[in-house]
Design an enzyme around this catalytic site. Sequence first.
Site, mmCIF file in Angstrom:
data_model
loop_
_atom_site.group_PDB
_atom_site.id
_atom_site.type_symbol
_atom_site.label_atom_id
_atom_site.label_comp_id
_atom_site.label_asym_id
_atom_site.label_seq_id
_atom_site.Cartn_x
_atom_site.Cartn_y
_atom_site.Cartn_z
ATOM 1 N N LYS A 161 -107.887 -97.387 2.273
ATOM 2 C CA LYS A 161 -108.557 -97.459 0.764
ATOM 3 C C LYS A 161 -110.175 -98.759 0.643
ATOM 4 O O LYS A 161 -110.805 -98.241 0.357
ATOM 5 C CB LYS A 161 -107.599 -97.940 -0.525
ATOM 6 C CG LYS A 161 -106.306 -97.689 -0.860
ATOM 7 C CD LYS A 161 -106.885 -95.702 -1.791
ATOM 8 C CE LYS A 161 -105.769 -95.137 -2.486
ATOM 9 N NZ LYS A 161 -105.724 -94.275 -3.415
ATOM 10 N N SER A 202 -100.991 -95.563 7.044
ATOM 11 C CA SER A 202 -101.575 -96.845 5.691
ATOM 12 C C SER A 202 -100.627 -97.141 5.178
ATOM 13 O O SER A 202 -99.746 -96.603 4.516
ATOM 14 C CB SER A 202 -102.264 -95.634 5.736
ATOM 15 O OG SER A 202 -103.353 -96.574 4.804
#
Length: 314
Positions: free
Chosen positions: A56, A303
């Site tokens: 992000k 992730s």
Amino acid sequence: MGDGEIGRDAIAAVETVIRPYIRRTPVIEIEAADFGLGGHPIVLKLEVTQRAGSFKTRGAFANLLTRNVPSAGVVAASGGNHGAAVAFAANRLAKPAHIFVPEISSPAKIAKIRGYGADLVVGGARYADALQASEAFAAQSGALPVHAFDQRETLLGQGTLAFELEAQAPDLDTVLVGVGGGGLIGGIAAWYCGGVKVVGVEPEGSPTLTKALEAGKPVDAATEGIAADSLAPKRIGKLVYPIVRDHVASVVLVTDEAICAAQRALWEAARIVAEPGGVAATAALLSGRYRSRPGERIGVIVSGGNTTAVSFDR
């Protein structure tokens, strides 16, 4: 940066802009046998090592560096990781940040957002509630909204992960990607554009992309399961949908049990710690929901490292 094509040229241009602020995260090869599988070694892209703990951060810096940020700063709604990324980027660029997260956001993510100095509001049951509150704040304050996935700059930023991965592992046949709102898989699919098979992986409790593809458009889906704080918006993004419709080969669903097993397997095989949403793609491979072809070279995105799974308290 205005509305325009979300493709390789635009992703490469954004990568140049954000490069000083992000990590070029490593890839490692793990023998398939270490996971009890056959075939070629599996390539893991370790975005858990990204600044602020997830991919992000790429989209956050893409927004803050290519859009005009007003004096009121930026505002974002998040299950947690996007909020941490926007708070981190705003902190580095000396901009005010206002972050809205739902009550299901994990303590690790809430602590990270607060640690970066953002104005944090925790409220509502799910991401959709935080989004509604953030939109009201943006209208009242004039702060710049930074959407977690349905924003061109966000998609371009997330696409820089594939820009890196192609250079690090140019011989991949397939990339497995966890899906929430679709920002990551949209950016990755826009980069590879059919040159590599991209497969989406969703928790059974929050099948946003699966439902959209069945309906032929973004529609509301359930928002349940162990990964609900990172992979459970109500629906896939409008900008994301046409990209995944055209360039994502398939989508598979994984159980919460498979996600927990993947967390354990990554720790036991390679001492990699990741949150539930960060291992969905790994879970698809280890559980057999995605079955590889003979000779297929597979990349897996790992992730989301914002978890309290490891504690150093004594």
